[in-house]
Scaffold this motif. Structure first.
Motif, PDB file in Angstrom:
ATOM      1  N   UNK A  57     -18.434   6.656  54.563  1.00 21.75           N
ATOM      2  CA  UNK A  57     -17.870   5.339  54.231  1.00 21.75           C
ATOM      3  C   UNK A  57     -18.262   4.296  55.269  1.00 21.75           C
ATOM      4  N   UNK A 116     -27.191  -5.795  54.872  1.00 22.10           N
ATOM      5  CA  UNK A 116     -28.009  -6.347  53.800  1.00 22.10           C
ATOM      6  C   UNK A 116     -27.386  -7.540  53.098  1.00 22.10           C
ATOM      7  N   UNK A 117     -26.090  -7.801  53.215  1.00 20.71           N
ATOM      8  CA  UNK A 117     -25.517  -8.928  52.502  1.00 20.71           C
ATOM      9  C   UNK A 117     -25.800 -10.222  53.242  1.00 20.71           C
ATOM     10  N   UNK A 160     -16.077   6.753  47.667  1.00 15.28           N
ATOM     11  CA  UNK A 160     -17.467   6.443  47.999  1.00 15.28           C
ATOM     12  C   UNK A 160     -18.098   5.616  46.885  1.00 15.28           C
ATOM     13  N   UNK A 165     -16.669   2.011  46.961  1.00 14.14           N
ATOM     14  CA  UNK A 165     -17.142   1.207  48.078  1.00 14.14           C
ATOM     15  C   UNK A 165     -18.621   0.881  47.938  1.00 14.14           C
ATOM     16  N   UNK A 166     -19.390   1.777  47.285  1.00 14.83           N
ATOM     17  CA  UNK A 166     -20.793   1.434  47.025  1.00 14.83           C
ATOM     18  C   UNK A 166     -20.851   0.239  46.078  1.00 14.83           C
ATOM     19  N   UNK A 190     -18.594  -2.058  45.884  1.00 16.84           N
ATOM     20  CA  UNK A 190     -18.209  -3.214  46.702  1.00 16.84           C
ATOM     21  C   UNK A 190     -19.392  -3.787  47.459  1.00 16.84           C
ATOM     22  N   UNK A 191     -20.186  -2.892  48.037  1.00 17.62           N
ATOM     23  CA  UNK A 191     -21.255  -3.356  48.913  1.00 17.62           C
ATOM     24  C   UNK A 191     -22.442  -3.870  48.110  1.00 17.62           C
ATOM     25  N   UNK A 192     -22.687  -3.271  46.922  1.00 14.12           N
ATOM     26  CA  UNK A 192     -23.907  -3.605  46.196  1.00 14.12           C
ATOM     27  C   UNK A 192     -23.703  -4.655  45.113  1.00 14.12           C
ATOM     28  N   UNK A 193     -22.453  -4.930  44.736  1.00 11.96           N
ATOM     29  CA  UNK A 193     -22.232  -5.789  43.572  1.00 11.96           C
ATOM     30  C   UNK A 193     -22.655  -7.228  43.830  1.00 11.96           C
ATOM     31  N   UNK A 221     -28.957 -13.778  46.533  1.00 12.17           N
ATOM     32  CA  UNK A 221     -29.262 -13.499  47.927  1.00 12.17           C
ATOM     33  C   UNK A 221     -30.742 -13.219  48.078  1.00 12.17           C
ATOM     34  N   UNK A 222     -31.287 -13.799  49.130  1.00 12.07           N
ATOM     35  CA  UNK A 222     -32.682 -13.527  49.412  1.00 12.07           C
ATOM     36  C   UNK A 222     -32.758 -12.202  50.147  1.00 12.07           C
ATOM     37  N   UNK A 223     -33.612 -11.319  49.673  1.00 10.70           N
ATOM     38  CA  UNK A 223     -33.708 -10.019  50.325  1.00 10.70           C
ATOM     39  C   UNK A 223     -34.474 -10.139  51.625  1.00 10.70           C
ATOM     40  N   UNK A 224     -33.979  -9.444  52.616  1.00  8.41           N
ATOM     41  CA  UNK A 224     -34.669  -9.486  53.898  1.00  8.41           C
ATOM     42  C   UNK A 224     -35.921  -8.631  53.843  1.00  8.41           C
ATOM     43  N   UNK A 235     -33.655  -1.492  61.295  1.00  4.48           N
ATOM     44  CA  UNK A 235     -32.206  -1.434  61.507  1.00  4.48           C
ATOM     45  C   UNK A 235     -31.609  -0.143  60.961  1.00  4.48           C
ATOM     46  N   UNK A 292     -29.659   2.716  63.052  1.00  7.37           N
ATOM     47  CA  UNK A 292     -28.295   3.155  62.717  1.00  7.37           C
ATOM     48  C   UNK A 292     -28.254   4.666  62.512  1.00  7.37           C
ATOM     49  N   UNK A 320     -26.037   7.470  64.503  1.00  6.28           N
ATOM     50  CA  UNK A 320     -25.181   8.457  63.832  1.00  6.28           C
ATOM     51  C   UNK A 320     -25.520   9.876  64.285  1.00  6.28           C
ATOM     52  N   UNK A 372     -23.099  12.565  66.135  1.00  9.14           N
ATOM     53  CA  UNK A 372     -22.752  13.901  65.650  1.00  9.14           C
ATOM     54  C   UNK A 372     -23.220  14.990  66.592  1.00  9.14           C
TER      55      UNK A 372
END
Lengths: 100, 187
Positions: free
Chosen positions: A14, A24-25, B15, B18-19, B21-24, B84-87, B95, B99, B103, B107
């Motif tokens: 999560x 990305x947003x 999951x 929230x995906x 949420x992030x992608x909509x 939104x303009x894609x980076x 990035x 990340x 992670x 771990x």
């Protein structure tokens, strides 16, 4: 049986989803949503560790995280409203006015 | 058994939501799925025996924070899709790779989990809310009061920031209204 690592893996997934959102947003409101996702993921990890180590400290920290998230939303939405009044948009590309 | 079913159901649904949420692209879809995901996260807390935390999650997050977001939707144009303009993909790869590296390091870090002893252990036969109240009002009293002051400051800041020029509409075109008034005056 469900162990601590199960919860930690879900929490990490999560958190990664929230991190992807932050990266990305381009809309400020969507960045706020992604931040909420990350805070919730951390809260799951706190509650799980609190349960499996029989310790209340994790739950305490989760409470303070919730309090901080609530105040962050209150101030952040005020700032978003002021920005929307000024620029007419919440897109980060439109808000860039410091060209160095 | 039931715990396992509930855990896998909640984690899959959370999951997925929230995906979304992030992608909509639509703000309303993102907000609704975020609220639903938070309800399911409170389900995780109930499984884990943190009853009071689950109730607080329901009241504060799903009740207050999402209501605040939905009231803020009145100020923004929520029906329009977000463009939104894609980076550039190179930046995304850089990035994302960094990340993932962080992670993996997290771990792979050595954990001395056997050496951890409970600082404020839970008591047998005492409800979770009672336990939380005792620890919160004795050991964590000062942070609790500081959090209260912080919430007060945030409330005042929110009122000051959002309350200025409330009489002016943001989304409606004021020039159109003026024209209508002028036409009415001519009649």
């Amino acid at each position: 049986m469900i162990g601590l690592s199960h919860y930690l893996v879900v929490s990490a997934i999560l958190f990664s989803i929230g991190l992807v959102g932050v990266l990305r947003r381009r809309n400020l409101l969507m960045l706020f949503f992604a931040t909420e996702v990350m805070l919730n993921a951390v809260n799951i990890a706190f509650a799980a560790i609190s349960h499996y180590y029989n310790d209340l400290t994790g739950q305490m920290f989760a409470f303070f995280v919730i309090a901080i998230a609530a105040s962050e939303v209150a101030v952040g939405l005020g700032i978003l409203i002021v920005l929307f009044k000024k620029f007419g948009s919440l897109n980060l590309d439109d808000l860039a006015n410091m060209r160095g | 058994m039931y715990e396992m079913i509930a855990f896998y159901l909640f984690s899959a649904l959370t999951i997925g939501l929230f995906i979304v949420t992030v992608m909509s692209k639509n703000v309303l879809y993102a907000m609704t799925s975020l609220a639903a995901g938070m309800v399911l996260i409170s389900g995780f807390f109930f499984i884990l025996g943190a009853d009071f935390l689950g109730v607080v999650q329901l009241i504060v997050y799903v009740g207050a924070v999402m209501a605040l977001y939905s009231f803020a939707m009145m100020f923004f144009d929520a029906t329009r899709d977000i463009k939104e303009k894609n980076t550039s993909s190179a930046l995304v790869f850089l990035l994302g790779g960094m990340s993932a590296l962080v992670l993996v390091l997290m771990f792979a870090a050595p954990m001395h989990s056997d050496a951890i002893t409970a600082l404020y252990p839970m008591h047998k036969g005492v409800g979770n809310a009672q336990d939380v109240g005792i620890v919160l009002f004795t050991k964590y009293l000062v942070p609790f009061e500081v959090a209260a002051v912080m919430l007060l400051v945030a409330m005042i800041a929110g009122i000051i920031l959002a309350g200025k020029k409330m009489d002016k509409s943001l989304t409606k075109d004021t020039a159109v209204d003026d024209e209508i008034l002028v036409v009415k005056d001519k009649k």
